[in-house]
Write a protein that holds these residues in place. Sequence first.
Motif, PDB file in Angstrom:
ATOM      1  N   LYS A  62      28.587  -9.616  25.451  1.00 49.89           N
ATOM      2  CA  LYS A  62      29.707  -9.116  24.658  1.00 49.89           C
ATOM      3  C   LYS A  62      30.224 -10.183  23.703  1.00 49.89           C
ATOM      4  N   ALA A 100      27.720 -10.761  20.850  1.00 48.79           N
ATOM      5  CA  ALA A 100      27.757  -9.648  19.902  1.00 48.79           C
ATOM      6  C   ALA A 100      28.937  -9.797  18.946  1.00 48.79           C
ATOM      7  N   GLU A 101      30.088 -10.141  19.487  1.00 47.82           N
ATOM      8  CA  GLU A 101      31.273 -10.313  18.646  1.00 47.82           C
ATOM      9  C   GLU A 101      31.099 -11.474  17.672  1.00 47.82           C
ATOM     10  N   VAL A 104      26.981  -8.228  15.662  1.00 48.27           N
ATOM     11  CA  VAL A 104      25.977  -7.203  15.931  1.00 48.27           C
ATOM     12  C   VAL A 104      26.377  -6.472  17.207  1.00 48.27           C
ATOM     13  N   SER A 105      25.674  -5.389  17.506  1.00 45.79           N
ATOM     14  CA  SER A 105      26.003  -4.619  18.716  1.00 45.79           C
ATOM     15  C   SER A 105      25.489  -5.326  19.970  1.00 45.79           C
ATOM     16  N   GLU A 106      26.061  -4.947  21.085  1.00 48.34           N
ATOM     17  CA  GLU A 106      25.600  -5.492  22.367  1.00 48.34           C
ATOM     18  C   GLU A 106      24.146  -5.098  22.620  1.00 48.34           C
ATOM     19  N   ASN A 107      23.773  -3.888  22.197  1.00 51.88           N
ATOM     20  CA  ASN A 107      22.376  -3.461  22.376  1.00 51.88           C
ATOM     21  C   ASN A 107      21.418  -4.335  21.574  1.00 51.88           C
ATOM     22  N   THR A 108      21.843  -4.769  20.386  1.00 49.84           N
ATOM     23  CA  THR A 108      21.008  -5.664  19.577  1.00 49.84           C
ATOM     24  C   THR A 108      20.813  -6.983  20.318  1.00 49.84           C
ATOM     25  N   LYS A 166      20.958  -7.496  23.564  1.00 47.87           N
ATOM     26  CA  LYS A 166      20.089  -7.254  24.722  1.00 47.87           C
ATOM     27  C   LYS A 166      18.625  -7.127  24.298  1.00 47.87           C
ATOM     28  N   THR A 167      18.382  -6.401  23.218  1.00 47.22           N
ATOM     29  CA  THR A 167      17.015  -6.203  22.737  1.00 47.22           C
ATOM     30  C   THR A 167      16.405  -7.515  22.268  1.00 47.22           C
TER      31      THR A 167
END
Length: 86
Positions: free
Chosen positions: A45, A48-49, A53-57, A59-60
């Motif tokens: 989290k 990402a902040e 970018v998103s948290e999914n980005t 993780k990926t």
Amino acid sequence: FLKATGVLLMALEEEAITRFYTVITRLPEQQRDILLRSMKGEKVKDMAEKLGVSENTIKTQKKRAYAFVREQLGDVWMVIAGLFFV
């Protein structure tokens, strides 16, 4: 004998670390940044902040970075995992 074994282990660890950092220089910049932040214990989290970018980005990209490093290092990955990720 024990001293020689300790020296050998230190040399192997040093070699593994050198190989690890050589491999991560070949990662795309974002993946390398995420991997290093993750190694420092930064949360998904928070990354990402900070990176916008998103948290999914996160993780990926993290998953791809780890997969690339594991593939490139083979058995040396176990040494690295033991040093950095335990």
